[in-house]
Scaffold this active site. Structure first.
Site, PDB file in Angstrom:
ATOM      1  N   LYS A  95      39.742  94.249  -6.132  1.00 20.94           N
ATOM      2  CA  LYS A  95      38.562  94.656  -6.905  1.00 20.94           C
ATOM      3  C   LYS A  95      37.376  93.765  -6.553  1.00 20.94           C
ATOM      4  O   LYS A  95      36.275  94.254  -6.282  1.00 20.94           O
ATOM      5  CB  LYS A  95      38.875  94.544  -8.398  1.00 20.94           C
ATOM      6  CG  LYS A  95      37.636  94.582  -9.286  1.00 20.94           C
ATOM      7  CD  LYS A  95      37.971  94.445 -10.752  1.00 20.94           C
ATOM      8  CE  LYS A  95      38.031  93.042 -11.279  1.00 20.94           C
ATOM      9  NZ  LYS A  95      36.732  92.345 -11.398  1.00 20.94           N
ATOM     10  N   ASN A  96      37.608  92.459  -6.550  1.00 21.32           N
ATOM     11  CA  ASN A  96      36.473  91.547  -6.362  1.00 21.32           C
ATOM     12  C   ASN A  96      35.937  91.541  -4.934  1.00 21.32           C
ATOM     13  O   ASN A  96      34.814  91.096  -4.693  1.00 21.32           O
ATOM     14  CB  ASN A  96      36.867  90.119  -6.773  1.00 21.32           C
ATOM     15  CG  ASN A  96      36.936  89.982  -8.282  1.00 21.32           C
ATOM     16  OD1 ASN A  96      36.606  90.912  -9.020  1.00 21.32           O
ATOM     17  ND2 ASN A  96      37.372  88.815  -8.747  1.00 21.32           N
ATOM     18  N   CYS A 104      29.116  86.945 -22.192  1.00 24.23           N
ATOM     19  CA  CYS A 104      30.331  87.737 -22.228  1.00 24.23           C
ATOM     20  C   CYS A 104      31.403  86.859 -22.825  1.00 24.23           C
ATOM     21  O   CYS A 104      31.201  85.667 -23.025  1.00 24.23           O
ATOM     22  CB  CYS A 104      30.714  88.267 -20.854  1.00 24.23           C
ATOM     23  SG  CYS A 104      31.610  87.127 -19.865  1.00 24.23           S
ATOM     24  N   ARG A 148      27.692  82.603 -18.684  1.00 23.11           N
ATOM     25  CA  ARG A 148      27.533  83.162 -17.338  1.00 23.11           C
ATOM     26  C   ARG A 148      26.090  83.488 -16.955  1.00 23.11           C
ATOM     27  O   ARG A 148      25.718  84.643 -16.760  1.00 23.11           O
ATOM     28  CB  ARG A 148      28.413  84.414 -17.183  1.00 23.11           C
ATOM     29  CG  ARG A 148      29.837  84.141 -17.553  1.00 23.11           C
ATOM     30  CD  ARG A 148      30.707  85.332 -17.314  1.00 23.11           C
ATOM     31  NE  ARG A 148      31.304  85.324 -15.986  1.00 23.11           N
ATOM     32  CZ  ARG A 148      32.159  86.248 -15.554  1.00 23.11           C
ATOM     33  NH1 ARG A 148      32.493  87.253 -16.294  1.00 23.11           N
ATOM     34  NH2 ARG A 148      32.659  86.173 -14.355  1.00 23.11           N
ATOM     35  N   ASP A 208      41.012  82.953 -12.432  1.00 24.89           N
ATOM     36  CA  ASP A 208      41.508  84.295 -12.756  1.00 24.89           C
ATOM     37  C   ASP A 208      43.039  84.358 -12.867  1.00 24.89           C
ATOM     38  O   ASP A 208      43.582  85.418 -13.189  1.00 24.89           O
ATOM     39  CB  ASP A 208      41.029  85.316 -11.705  1.00 24.89           C
ATOM     40  CG  ASP A 208      39.550  85.629 -11.867  1.00 24.89           C
ATOM     41  OD1 ASP A 208      38.939  85.202 -12.866  1.00 24.89           O
ATOM     42  OD2 ASP A 208      38.997  86.326 -10.986  1.00 24.89           O
ATOM     43  N   ARG A 225      39.907  97.504 -16.504  1.00 24.07           N
ATOM     44  CA  ARG A 225      38.772  97.115 -15.669  1.00 24.07           C
ATOM     45  C   ARG A 225      39.249  96.638 -14.298  1.00 24.07           C
ATOM     46  O   ARG A 225      38.514  96.758 -13.309  1.00 24.07           O
ATOM     47  CB  ARG A 225      37.984  95.975 -16.337  1.00 24.07           C
ATOM     48  CG  ARG A 225      37.090  96.435 -17.462  1.00 24.07           C
ATOM     49  CD  ARG A 225      36.167  95.320 -17.851  1.00 24.07           C
ATOM     50  NE  ARG A 225      35.607  94.685 -16.661  1.00 24.07           N
ATOM     51  CZ  ARG A 225      35.243  93.407 -16.589  1.00 24.07           C
ATOM     52  NH1 ARG A 225      35.361  92.613 -17.620  1.00 24.07           N
ATOM     53  NH2 ARG A 225      34.745  92.923 -15.479  1.00 24.07           N
TER      54      ARG A 225
HETATM   55  C1  UD1 Z   1      33.575  85.865  -9.645  1.00 18.40           C
HETATM   56  C2  UD1 Z   1      34.719  86.825  -9.900  1.00 18.40           C
HETATM   57  C3  UD1 Z   1      35.470  86.425 -11.165  1.00 18.40           C
HETATM   58  C4  UD1 Z   1      35.922  84.969 -11.070  1.00 18.40           C
HETATM   59  C5  UD1 Z   1      34.750  84.066 -10.707  1.00 18.40           C
HETATM   60  C6  UD1 Z   1      35.171  82.623 -10.452  1.00 18.40           C
HETATM   61  C7  UD1 Z   1      33.873  88.912  -9.005  1.00 18.40           C
HETATM   62  C8  UD1 Z   1      33.369  90.280  -9.271  1.00 18.40           C
HETATM   63  N1  UD1 Z   1      34.177  88.166 -10.069  1.00 18.40           N
HETATM   64  O1  UD1 Z   1      32.708  85.981 -10.758  1.00 18.40           O
HETATM   65  O2  UD1 Z   1      36.606  87.279 -11.304  1.00 18.40           O
HETATM   66  O3  UD1 Z   1      36.456  84.558 -12.309  1.00 18.40           O
HETATM   67  O4  UD1 Z   1      34.101  84.541  -9.517  1.00 18.40           O
HETATM   68  O5  UD1 Z   1      36.120  82.558  -9.460  1.00 18.40           O
HETATM   69  O6  UD1 Z   1      34.050  88.516  -7.860  1.00 18.40           O
HETATM   70  N2  UD1 Z   1      27.146  80.277 -12.917  1.00 18.40           N
HETATM   71  C9  UD1 Z   1      25.939  79.760 -13.326  1.00 18.40           C
HETATM   72  N3  UD1 Z   1      24.788  80.286 -12.788  1.00 18.40           N
HETATM   73  C10 UD1 Z   1      24.800  81.290 -11.882  1.00 18.40           C
HETATM   74  C11 UD1 Z   1      26.051  81.810 -11.454  1.00 18.40           C
HETATM   75  C12 UD1 Z   1      27.201  81.275 -11.997  1.00 18.40           C
HETATM   76  O7  UD1 Z   1      25.892  78.845 -14.151  1.00 18.40           O
HETATM   77  O8  UD1 Z   1      23.722  81.730 -11.434  1.00 18.40           O
HETATM   78  C13 UD1 Z   1      28.393  79.744 -13.505  1.00 18.40           C
HETATM   79  C14 UD1 Z   1      29.115  80.823 -14.320  1.00 18.40           C
HETATM   80  O9  UD1 Z   1      28.593  80.894 -15.623  1.00 18.40           O
HETATM   81  C15 UD1 Z   1      30.533  80.334 -14.288  1.00 18.40           C
HETATM   82  C16 UD1 Z   1      30.646  79.677 -12.904  1.00 18.40           C
HETATM   83  O10 UD1 Z   1      29.309  79.417 -12.482  1.00 18.40           O
HETATM   84  O11 UD1 Z   1      30.750  79.364 -15.284  1.00 18.40           O
HETATM   85  C17 UD1 Z   1      31.351  80.539 -11.870  1.00 18.40           C
HETATM   86  O12 UD1 Z   1      30.646  81.753 -11.706  1.00 18.40           O
HETATM   87  P1  UD1 Z   1      30.661  82.596 -10.369  1.00 18.40           P
HETATM   88  O13 UD1 Z   1      31.391  81.865  -9.297  1.00 18.40           O
HETATM   89  O14 UD1 Z   1      29.272  83.055 -10.103  1.00 18.40           O
HETATM   90  O15 UD1 Z   1      31.544  83.832 -10.809  1.00 18.40           O
HETATM   91  P2  UD1 Z   1      31.229  85.374 -10.665  1.00 18.40           P
HETATM   92  O16 UD1 Z   1      30.658  85.657  -9.320  1.00 18.40           O
HETATM   93  O17 UD1 Z   1      30.513  85.858 -11.869  1.00 18.40           O
END
Ligand code: UD1
Length: 418
Positions: free
Chosen positions: A22-23, A117, A122, A305, A397
């Site tokens: 999915k990711n 969420c 996030r 995850d 999901r």
């Molecule tokens: C992706 C995965 C999700 C997984 C996560 C971490 C997808 C669709 N989802 O989510 O399943 O749990 O990686 O491995 O691929 N953060 C900030 N600012 C930002 C972006 C992120 O503070 O601009 C923080 C987030 O709040 C979180 C952490 O960084 O605490 C990790 O987020 P991120 O690596 O961006 O995860 P996702 O891409 O949302």
């Protein structure tokens, strides 16, 4: 509303095949926005997040083929909108990945901010700082982020944290920028590598994906791609844990050991026999599970995850296991539900101390997010008597035909109306 009913206590045995990731599939779908040409993606899982993305793309004017998930064809010949609305972004944070491709291709994007969420706030600050480095003008109004740039300019971007989404969003945007972009402290997840492979098929010039420095030399135009998505390492890990927690023997076909090093090491530490082969991974549950500590961290560390699922296993380990969650601030919501099933778990901030118990007992429990819901399914498989998992839409999901897959391994599990 539906619920999943599990009569636990059966050791799972047999072979199950992991679905496409999915990711990895989500960013591939958004990458189709970068080109007028058709993009063909094989092996997408039939899960709600993919369907939501297809709806979002259709709203932007993308033509989506008949929807046979085995092979999806998407074609963004003419874009009729550059806006990703709140109704879709709020259900799935990955929708924010529309921003990079849209601004790179059309010069404008308006995407709802994902909002909070269940597992944490996030924010998208790392994405936005990166787009500003690429020369985009960013405005945040009425819950939307608007980005504008007649053409993005290549730049050196050092990410504050190796965010998966920010790395993907910026890498996609930089493919069409003027000049060279370096993304430093980039995320190294296999999904990034897979996205880069597809982008390179489109004619993008990318090197270093999968390492912490990615170099992208911008090009004027990109073409279509034909790409098969990698197997889902989180689903694979979950199925391996299902074998382990029931003390069974399960072969997960297509599971890639090179994507699951951290989990395999911890399973072995817990006394589970793991055999990795080219065609998949086999686990054989331990007669007596040992406690193992985990600390989640960006890839190649232990994936957040799989934290909830590993905690379900440790609930039955001998001794105390310390589980530290460093990626999301509120990702222990499964703990209270596991405790209702008889687990002995204490949370203090980012850390959960899990003291193994001899047995879990079935109970009605509530799913709170995608991975928490599957952790409760695992606990239910191992528990005595009947477990009912409510709010299964979370599970849908991200897991394709989970009950069916577990049933073929001998689980007594069914989905019924709640
Ligand atoms: C992706 C995965 C999700 C997984 C996560 C971490 C997808 C669709 N989802 O989510 O399943 O749990 O990686 O491995 O691929 N953060 C900030 N600012 C930002 C972006 C992120 O503070 O601009 C923080 C987030 O709040 C979180 C952490 O960084 O605490 C990790 O987020 P991120 O690596 O961006 O995860 P996702 O891409 O949302």
């Amino acid at each position: 509303m539906q619920k999943i009913v599990i009569r636990g206590g059966r050791a799972l045995r047999g072979t199950v095949t992991v679905s496409g990731s999915k990711n990895a599939g989500l960013p591939l779908l958004f990458a189709s926005l970068l080109t007028r040409e058709r993009c063909t993606i094989h092996g997408l899982p039939r899960v709600a997040d993919i369907t939501t993305t297809l709806r979002l793309l259709e709203g932007l004017g993308v033509l989506v083929g008949d929807g046979e998930f085995a092979t999806i064809v998407v074609e963004a010949r003419t874009l009729t909108s550059s806006e990703a609305p709140y109704e879709l972004v709020r259900t799935m944070r990955a929708s924010f990945l529309a921003l990079g491709p849209l601004v790179a291709r059309t010069g404008h994007a308006r995407v709802s901010t994902p909002g909070g969420c269940a597992i944490g706030s996030r924010p998208v600050d790392i994405h936005l700082a990166g787009f500003e480095r690429l020369g985009a003008r960013i405005r945040q109004t009425h819950g939307y982020v608007e980005a504008e740039a007649s053409r993005l300019r290549g730049a050196r971007i050092a990410l504050d944290f190796p965010s998966v989404g920010a790395t993907e969003n910026l890498m996609m945007a930089a493919t069409l920028a003027d000049g060279t972009t370096l993304i430093e402290n980039a995320a190294r997840e296999p999904e990034i590598d897979d996205l880069a492979a597809a982008l390179c098929k489109m004619g993008a010039k990318i090197s270093g994906a999968g390492t912490s420095v990615i170099r992208i030399d911008g090009v004027r135009e990109l073409g279509g791609f034909d790409h098969e998505v990698i197997p889902d390492r989180i689903e694979a890990g979950t199925l391996l844990l299902a074998g382990a927690i029931t003390g069974g023997e399960v072969h997960v076909a297509r599971a890639r050991a090179d994507h699951l090093d951290a989990l395999v090491a911890k399973l072995e530490e817990a006394g589970v026999a793991v055999e990795a082969r080219a065609d998949g991974i086999t686990v054989r549950g331990a007669a007596l599970l040992a406690a193992a500590d985990i600390r989640t961290s960006p890839y190649p560390g232990f994936p957040t995850d799989l934290q909830a699922q590993f905690m379900a296993l440790m609930a039955l380990g001998k001794g105390q296991s310390v589980i530290t969650e460093t990626i999301f601030e509120n990702r222990f919501m499964h703990v209270q539900e596991l405790v209702r099933m008889g687990a002995d778990i204490r949370v203090d901030g980012k850390t959960a101390a899990v003291r193994g118990v001899a047995a879990l007992s079935g109970a009605p429990v509530m799913a709170t997010d995608l991975r928490a819901s599957v952790c409760l399914v695992l606990a239910g498989l191992a528990a005595q008597n009947t477990t009912e998992v409510l709010r299964v839409y979370h599970l849908d999901r991200g897991y394709e035909r989970l009950e069916e897959k577990l049933s073929t391994l001998g689980a007594d599990i069914e989905r019924v109306r709640a």
